[in-house]
Design an enzyme around this catalytic site. Structure first.
Site, short mmCIF file in Angstrom:
data_model
loop_
_atom_site.label_atom_id
_atom_site.label_comp_id
_atom_site.label_asym_id
_atom_site.label_seq_id
_atom_site.Cartn_x
_atom_site.Cartn_y
_atom_site.Cartn_z
N GLU A 77 -5.22 133.06 54.14
CA GLU A 77 -5.25 133.67 52.19
C GLU A 77 -3.57 133.09 52.03
O GLU A 77 -3.37 134.39 52.30
CB GLU A 77 -5.64 135.09 52.85
CG GLU A 77 -7.18 134.53 52.44
CD GLU A 77 -7.94 136.34 52.99
OE1 GLU A 77 -7.00 137.42 52.20
OE2 GLU A 77 -8.84 136.60 53.52
N SER B 174 -11.78 135.17 52.48
CA SER B 174 -13.27 135.17 53.74
C SER B 174 -12.65 134.82 55.01
O SER B 174 -12.77 134.20 55.18
CB SER B 174 -14.01 134.17 53.14
OG SER B 174 -15.20 133.67 53.86
N GLU B 175 -12.32 136.30 55.90
CA GLU B 175 -11.88 136.28 57.28
C GLU B 175 -12.81 135.93 57.91
O GLU B 175 -12.24 135.26 59.14
CB GLU B 175 -11.66 137.65 57.52
CG GLU B 175 -10.24 138.20 56.48
CD GLU B 175 -10.38 138.63 55.54
OE1 GLU B 175 -9.75 139.24 54.32
OE2 GLU B 175 -12.02 138.85 54.83
N GLN C 9 -4.62 138.72 56.46
CA GLN C 9 -3.45 139.18 55.80
C GLN C 9 -2.68 140.43 56.40
O GLN C 9 -1.55 140.97 56.44
CB GLN C 9 -4.22 138.98 54.41
CG GLN C 9 -2.86 139.22 53.22
CD GLN C 9 -3.19 138.34 51.85
OE1 GLN C 9 -3.52 139.74 50.94
NE2 GLN C 9 -2.73 137.42 51.74
N PHE C 10 -3.77 141.28 56.65
CA PHE C 10 -3.69 142.16 57.67
C PHE C 10 -4.51 142.27 58.76
O PHE C 10 -5.61 141.92 58.94
CB PHE C 10 -3.31 143.77 56.43
CG PHE C 10 -2.61 143.66 56.15
CD1 PHE C 10 -1.07 144.67 55.25
CD2 PHE C 10 -2.41 142.77 54.15
CE1 PHE C 10 0.02 144.99 54.26
CE2 PHE C 10 -1.38 143.65 53.02
CZ PHE C 10 -0.19 143.57 53.00
N ALA C 11 -4.11 143.66 59.26
CA ALA C 11 -4.88 143.86 61.17
C ALA C 11 -6.49 144.03 60.41
O ALA C 11 -7.28 143.74 60.66
CB ALA C 11 -4.04 144.57 61.75
N ASP C 12 -6.18 144.52 59.30
CA ASP C 12 -7.28 146.26 58.35
C ASP C 12 -8.00 145.39 57.93
O ASP C 12 -9.58 145.17 57.62
CB ASP C 12 -6.77 146.34 57.31
CG ASP C 12 -5.31 146.90 57.74
OD1 ASP C 12 -4.23 146.65 58.24
OD2 ASP C 12 -5.04 148.90 57.17
N TYR C 13 -8.21 143.74 57.94
CA TYR C 13 -8.61 142.72 57.00
C TYR C 13 -9.82 142.05 58.36
O TYR C 13 -10.37 141.01 57.79
CB TYR C 13 -7.84 142.06 56.08
CG TYR C 13 -7.93 142.52 55.05
CD1 TYR C 13 -7.38 143.36 54.94
CD2 TYR C 13 -5.98 141.96 54.68
CE1 TYR C 13 -6.89 144.39 53.97
CE2 TYR C 13 -5.96 141.82 52.95
CZ TYR C 13 -5.79 143.57 52.66
OH TYR C 13 -5.27 144.12 51.77
N PRO D 135 -14.52 141.61 59.30
CA PRO D 135 -15.32 141.06 58.78
C PRO D 135 -15.57 140.24 59.94
O PRO D 135 -16.66 138.66 60.06
CB PRO D 135 -15.25 140.15 56.94
CG PRO D 135 -14.14 141.60 56.87
CD PRO D 135 -14.12 141.67 57.79
N HIS E 90 -4.14 149.29 55.05
CA HIS E 90 -2.68 148.21 54.79
C HIS E 90 -1.96 148.55 56.71
O HIS E 90 -1.00 148.30 56.55
CB HIS E 90 -2.30 147.94 54.45
CG HIS E 90 -2.24 147.35 52.86
ND1 HIS E 90 -3.45 148.53 51.79
CD2 HIS E 90 -3.16 146.21 52.15
CE1 HIS E 90 -4.20 147.42 51.21
NE2 HIS E 90 -3.74 146.35 51.12
#
Length: 337
Positions: free
Chosen positions: A29, A59-60, A82-86, A89, A129
């Site tokens: 992304e 869309s991870e 984009q962040f480890a938190d994302y 999925p 984040h």
């Protein structure tokens, strides 16, 4: 040697890898035209074209699933969450597909992908984040997990990860991207001066996975840390006056067991430090390992210093982190035990 921030070192690693191997593909992304939210891929699309560095939909699972397919066909994708938190999925793709491809195909296929993720707190990113999910990956057979603590290691380890024939999770501490950090969370990020930047090897200079680094030699107690916590541990040793030996693990899986055990057998004491939540964190594995391999050498119980067992508390971010005072308290406790 060149002097770089961690962002510049990561960008340089991409550049070197893409120049020497046209199978290396970078996507995620905003990593193409914009160069990534933290600018780690800036300029790569302009240099190598949209077929080798491109943007994806949000869309991870699609990003990682596409990378797995590319890897099975012989490419070497290096993708960014984009962040480890994302990454949640995409977790099923990472665990059920990437980690198992070599084994379920009896070696017919491998999965040489790198999944890069900015990790940890310290930038006022809030609950979604700032997470540190490394233990979710170290538990999965078939994955390698890397956490650099400085620009030189970031470049060298990323080059080795891209070369690796199996999937590598590459966690990048955001707190170390662009700011000078002395280990004290109550001090603001300041701009790097060129004279203070880390020296980074130029060109192709991989650092082998699975090897820890001794950051400070000491005789009283071994401190095991990685990523941002390496700097905090060094600050705690300086503040406490205790002669601590600080080991930067760098690679959590595979782990440098030889360096860990040699150090603990020498000092007889051990403190484990990580930013993630305490319960079931990677520190628990380190404690078990030290107890198993060094039991007869220990002079005190192994201590852990970690984040609270709560959802990430944005309003109390600086108290949540293991800071030098908390680590110094643990060091004192093991010395007095």
């Amino acid at each position: 040697m060149a002097r770089m921030t961690m962002v510049e070192a990561i960008r340089d690693a991409h550049d070197v890898a893409m120049a020497r191997d046209d199978r290396v593909i970078v996507f995620g992304e905003d990593v193409g035209y914009f160069g990534g939210v933290f600018r780690c891929t800036a300029g790569l699309q302009k240099k190598y074209g949209k077929s080798r560095c491109f943007d994806t939909p949000i869309s991870e699972s699609g990003i990682v699933g596409t990378a797995i397919g590319m890897a099975a066909y012989g490419l070497r994708p290096c993708v960014e969450m984009q962040f480890a938190d994302y990454m949640y999925p995409a977790y099923d793709q990472i665990v059920s597909e990437a980690a198992r491809l070599r084994y379920r195909s009896a070696g017919e296929f491998t999965c040489p992908i790198v999944v890069r993720m900015p990790t940890g707190g310290g930038i006022f990113g809030g609950q979604t984040h700032s997470q540190s999910p490394e233990a979710l990956f170290t538990h999965v057979a078939g994955l390698k997990t890397v956490v650099p603590s400085n620009p030189r290691d970031a470049k060298g380890l990323l080059l080795a990860a891209i070369d690796d024939p199996d999937p590598v999770i590459f966690l990048e501490p955001k707190r170390l991207y662009n700011g000078q950090f002395d280990g004290h969370y109550d001090k603001p990020i300041v701009s790097w001066k060129k004279s203070e930047l880390s020296e980074v090897d130029e060109g192709y200079a991989p650092i082998p996975l699975g090897r820890a680094k001794l950051r400070r030699e000491g005789r009283d107690v071994t401190i095991l840390a990685y990523g941002t916590m390496v700097h905090v541990a060094l600050a705690a040793v300086a503040d406490s006056g205790i002669d601590g030996e600080v080991i930067d693990l760098r690679t959590l899986m595979p782990l440098d067991i030889d360096m860990i055990t040699a150090s603990v057998r020498k000092t007889g004491r051990c403190v484990v430090v990580h930013e993630a939540t305490l319960t079931s964190g990677f520190g628990a594995e380190l404690v078990a390992l030290v107890q198993q391999e060094c039991f007869w050498h220990l002079e005190a119980p192994v201590a852990r210093v970690a984040g609270w067992d709560t959802p990430y508390p944005h309003a109390q971010e600086w108290h949540y982190f293991p800071g030098p005072p908390r680590i110094a308290k643990a060091l004192q406790a093991v010395m007095e035990a």
